[in-house]
Design a protein around this motif. Structure first.
Motif, mmCIF file in Angstrom:
data_model
loop_
_atom_site.group_PDB
_atom_site.id
_atom_site.type_symbol
_atom_site.label_atom_id
_atom_site.label_comp_id
_atom_site.label_asym_id
_atom_site.label_seq_id
_atom_site.Cartn_x
_atom_site.Cartn_y
_atom_site.Cartn_z
ATOM 1 N N ARG A 9 0.832 -1.204 0.000
ATOM 2 C CA ARG A 9 0.000 0.000 0.000
ATOM 3 C C ARG A 9 0.865 1.251 0.000
ATOM 4 O O ARG A 9 1.861 1.303 0.706
ATOM 5 C CB ARG A 9 -0.832 0.064 1.273
ATOM 6 N N PRO A 10 0.417 2.264 -0.702
ATOM 7 C CA PRO A 10 1.097 3.559 -0.560
ATOM 8 C C PRO A 10 0.933 4.063 0.873
ATOM 9 O O PRO A 10 -0.039 3.718 1.538
ATOM 10 C CB PRO A 10 0.315 4.487 -1.510
ATOM 11 N N ALA A 11 1.885 4.853 1.325
ATOM 12 C CA ALA A 11 1.670 5.594 2.570
ATOM 13 C C ALA A 11 0.748 6.763 2.235
ATOM 14 O O ALA A 11 0.749 7.260 1.098
ATOM 15 C CB ALA A 11 2.989 6.102 3.121
ATOM 16 N N LEU A 12 -0.045 7.198 3.189
ATOM 17 C CA LEU A 12 -0.994 8.283 2.945
ATOM 18 C C LEU A 12 -0.670 9.477 3.841
ATOM 19 O O LEU A 12 -0.563 9.328 5.054
ATOM 20 C CB LEU A 12 -2.423 7.795 3.201
ATOM 21 N N PHE A 48 1.984 12.119 7.915
ATOM 22 C CA PHE A 48 1.223 10.908 7.638
ATOM 23 C C PHE A 48 -0.109 10.872 8.383
ATOM 24 O O PHE A 48 -0.225 11.354 9.505
ATOM 25 C CB PHE A 48 2.070 9.680 7.978
ATOM 26 N N TYR A 78 -6.737 18.806 -3.505
ATOM 27 C CA TYR A 78 -6.486 17.807 -4.546
ATOM 28 C C TYR A 78 -5.594 16.738 -3.931
ATOM 29 O O TYR A 78 -4.813 17.040 -3.030
ATOM 30 C CB TYR A 78 -5.757 18.467 -5.728
ATOM 31 N N THR A 79 -5.699 15.515 -4.430
ATOM 32 C CA THR A 79 -4.831 14.451 -3.934
ATOM 33 C C THR A 79 -3.769 14.135 -4.974
ATOM 34 O O THR A 79 -4.091 13.873 -6.134
ATOM 35 C CB THR A 79 -5.666 13.217 -3.562
ATOM 36 N N GLY A 81 -0.797 11.895 -6.357
ATOM 37 C CA GLY A 81 -0.432 10.488 -6.209
ATOM 38 C C GLY A 81 0.537 9.967 -7.250
ATOM 39 O O GLY A 81 0.551 8.771 -7.536
ATOM 40 N N GLU A 82 1.344 10.842 -7.840
ATOM 41 C CA GLU A 82 2.320 10.337 -8.813
ATOM 42 C C GLU A 82 3.279 9.372 -8.108
ATOM 43 O O GLU A 82 3.765 9.671 -7.017
ATOM 44 C CB GLU A 82 3.104 11.494 -9.431
ATOM 45 N N PRO A 83 3.546 8.215 -8.726
ATOM 46 C CA PRO A 83 4.329 7.182 -8.041
ATOM 47 C C PRO A 83 5.707 7.643 -7.538
ATOM 48 O O PRO A 83 6.166 7.175 -6.513
ATOM 49 C CB PRO A 83 4.474 6.092 -9.112
ATOM 50 N N ARG A 88 11.506 8.348 -1.091
ATOM 51 C CA ARG A 88 11.623 7.224 -0.163
ATOM 52 C C ARG A 88 10.841 6.019 -0.624
ATOM 53 O O ARG A 88 11.319 4.893 -0.655
ATOM 54 C CB ARG A 88 11.121 7.641 1.226
ATOM 55 N N GLU A 89 9.599 6.277 -0.926
ATOM 56 C CA GLU A 89 8.687 5.201 -1.308
ATOM 57 C C GLU A 89 7.422 5.867 -1.811
ATOM 58 O O GLU A 89 7.310 7.090 -1.847
ATOM 59 C CB GLU A 89 8.375 4.305 -0.116
ATOM 60 N N ARG A 90 6.434 5.057 -2.140
ATOM 61 C CA ARG A 90 5.175 5.598 -2.631
ATOM 62 C C ARG A 90 4.413 6.287 -1.501
ATOM 63 O O ARG A 90 4.001 5.635 -0.544
ATOM 64 C CB ARG A 90 4.331 4.451 -3.195
ATOM 65 N N VAL A 91 4.241 7.589 -1.638
ATOM 66 C CA VAL A 91 3.439 8.357 -0.683
ATOM 67 C C VAL A 91 2.410 9.171 -1.468
ATOM 68 O O VAL A 91 2.774 9.944 -2.362
ATOM 69 C CB VAL A 91 4.286 9.320 0.177
ATOM 70 N N VAL A 92 1.148 8.975 -1.164
ATOM 71 C CA VAL A 92 0.068 9.756 -1.777
ATOM 72 C C VAL A 92 -0.331 10.825 -0.760
ATOM 73 O O VAL A 92 -0.476 10.522 0.423
ATOM 74 C CB VAL A 92 -1.126 8.838 -2.109
ATOM 75 N N MET B 1 13.110 -2.346 1.137
ATOM 76 C CA MET B 1 13.188 -0.878 1.155
ATOM 77 C C MET B 1 12.764 -0.344 2.532
ATOM 78 O O MET B 1 11.807 -0.830 3.126
ATOM 79 C CB MET B 1 12.253 -0.315 0.079
ATOM 80 N N TYR B 5 7.117 5.291 6.806
ATOM 81 C CA TYR B 5 6.046 5.352 7.800
ATOM 82 C C TYR B 5 5.693 3.920 8.186
ATOM 83 O O TYR B 5 5.119 3.179 7.391
ATOM 84 C CB TYR B 5 4.840 6.078 7.219
ATOM 85 N N ARG B 9 -1.397 1.387 7.739
ATOM 86 C CA ARG B 9 -1.783 2.312 6.681
ATOM 87 C C ARG B 9 -3.191 2.014 6.202
ATOM 88 O O ARG B 9 -3.558 0.864 6.036
ATOM 89 C CB ARG B 9 -0.879 2.127 5.465
ATOM 90 N N ILE B 51 0.489 -0.318 -6.391
ATOM 91 C CA ILE B 51 1.618 0.416 -5.833
ATOM 92 C C ILE B 51 2.388 1.196 -6.909
ATOM 93 O O ILE B 51 2.994 2.233 -6.615
ATOM 94 C CB ILE B 51 2.541 -0.527 -5.013
ATOM 95 N N GLU B 52 2.301 0.761 -8.145
ATOM 96 C CA GLU B 52 3.125 1.403 -9.179
ATOM 97 C C GLU B 52 2.336 2.356 -10.078
ATOM 98 O O GLU B 52 2.911 2.974 -10.971
ATOM 99 C CB GLU B 52 3.828 0.326 -10.023
ATOM 100 N N SER B 54 -0.379 5.651 -10.937
ATOM 101 C CA SER B 54 -0.903 6.910 -10.411
ATOM 102 C C SER B 54 -2.394 6.741 -10.113
ATOM 103 O O SER B 54 -3.017 5.770 -10.538
ATOM 104 C CB SER B 54 -0.696 8.030 -11.431
ATOM 105 N N LEU B 55 -2.953 7.708 -9.405
ATOM 106 C CA LEU B 55 -4.381 7.647 -9.095
ATOM 107 C C LEU B 55 -5.218 7.715 -10.376
ATOM 108 O O LEU B 55 -6.204 6.998 -10.530
ATOM 109 C CB LEU B 55 -4.766 8.790 -8.157
ATOM 110 N N GLN B 76 -10.432 14.485 -11.156
ATOM 111 C CA GLN B 76 -10.474 14.134 -9.739
ATOM 112 C C GLN B 76 -11.517 15.001 -9.027
ATOM 113 O O GLN B 76 -11.568 16.211 -9.249
ATOM 114 C CB GLN B 76 -9.109 14.326 -9.095
ATOM 115 N N THR B 79 -11.343 13.379 -2.211
ATOM 116 C CA THR B 79 -10.895 12.150 -1.563
ATOM 117 C C THR B 79 -11.659 11.954 -0.263
ATOM 118 O O THR B 79 -11.694 12.849 0.577
ATOM 119 C CB THR B 79 -9.377 12.190 -1.342
#
Lengths: 229, 229
Positions: A9-12, A48, A78-79, A81-83, A88-92, B1, B5, B9, B51-52, B54-55, B76, B79
């Motif tokens: 899961r992405p971090a939010l 987060f 707006y949210t 969410g570009e990968p 660090r990692e996927r964060v939306v 990785m 956080y 989640r 995970i890879e 975009s929204l 969009q 959310t």
């Protein structure tokens, strides 16, 4: 608990674009990051989302923790969410924005071990992550809002001059407006009430003070209008 | 990785509110759920974000997988992140919306083992989760858009009557409009070009056909206007 979705899961996160208006200048509230990545860089206040809190709650909590600013009306923007937006990692991140009277929100300095400061929108430092794009999106939203809804009630003192009001519009819209035309349009909306007072302690000729017609203001806020400038 | 956080989640999903306009009726595209919770109930097309991707990509993929509908411009919306909105666990959903010409998007029936169908906005079934609120939010956004931007280019046939155009506005705004007033306003915007053709095969007196002035339409889409109705 059985999870509904067993994959990574992405971090939010949430981020807050707080615009402050003061003396004819539009500013944005930034914090200085103390952790990698982008340690030492300025960034939007945010962080987060906790598993038990709503997005709105997370935004208010982070803003308060990182800047000391509370009691603002944050609106979801707006949210993003570009990968690759976080190295660090996927964060939306769900971005929020607010428009406050800067004088009501003097920054208390380093809360939560971070520095917080207001920066003029016309002179921003380089900011972390994709925050420049988020600020840009918030500014466009604000510029749209100004054209369709009255703005000013929350930003100007209770009594203000037409010049101050024009300045507010010019600052948000990043343009200059024709004085006569602006006055004609704004007065034509019956949104303002002329008071019998004039400015105090000014070097130039003291100008008339106006206030907003609150009922009309709230109605236009709800119904919208088109302020073509 | 190394994760940035380390706490629990929320799962992250997308949902799509696709409005279709057809013969004077505004419809929403729903799918029938085949899994718990809400198995057998109608719901918005949507699902978990990979995970890879975009929204935006997730929204397009889910819409295509679940309904067969592709090539739509999804915007969009908002959310939704209330902690209890999904009975299984914490799921935050980024909602998207689109407005399509229904005749271009006939549903192919059960794709991905689900049933998909268009429902009139005035006669929706009970829907799963908080999807009723999401549809309501999308409808309000669409109603706002109609007042500030031209809408219709994507929804009406290339040539249309003023009655058809009025019908579109009435359907979206859920109201009836005065015919004379509507025509005066819409013609006053110089957005329409009168053709030398009239309706074919109608029982009533054939009405004049119009088309949109594309350049003007695109300009108003960008600049906005206020269509007070």
């Amino acid at each position: 608990m059985a999870h509904s979705y067993e994959y990574p899961r992405p971090a939010l996160a949430v981020d807050c674009v707080v615009f402050g208006f003061d003396e004819g200048d539009l500013k944005v509230l930034l914090i200085q990051r103390d952790l990698e990545p982008f340690a030492g860089k300025w960034a939007l206040p945010g962080g987060f989302v906790r598993i038990e809190e709503s997005l709105d709650q997370a935004a208010l909590r982070e803003l308060k923790e990182e800047t000391g600013v509370g009691k603002v009306y944050l609106e979801q923007l707006y949210t993003f969410g570009e990968p690759k937006r976080d190295p660090r990692e996927r964060v939306v991140t769900a971005a929020y924005y607010a428009l406050v009277k800067l004088s009501d929100h003097r920054i208390k300095g380093a809360t939560d071990a971070r520095d917080a400061a207001w920066f003029s929108i016309s002179d921003l430092p380089r900011v972390a992550f994709d925050h420049e794009g988020i600020i840009e999106t918030a500014l466009r939203r604000l510029q749209g809002k100004v054209r369709y809804e009255p703005v000013g009630f929350e930003l100007l003192p209770p009594k203000f001059t037409l010049t101050q009001l024009q300045h507010l519009y010019e600052t948000i819209l990043e343009t200059t407006l024709d004085k006569r035309n602006f006055r004609k349009k704004i007065l034509g909306m019956n949104l303002l009430i002329e008071t019998d007072e004039i400015e105090q302690d000014v070097a130039h000729r003291a100008a008339r003070l106006y206030r907003f017609h609150e009922a009309k203001y709230r109605r236009l806020e709800k119904e919208g209008f088109n302020f073509e400038l």
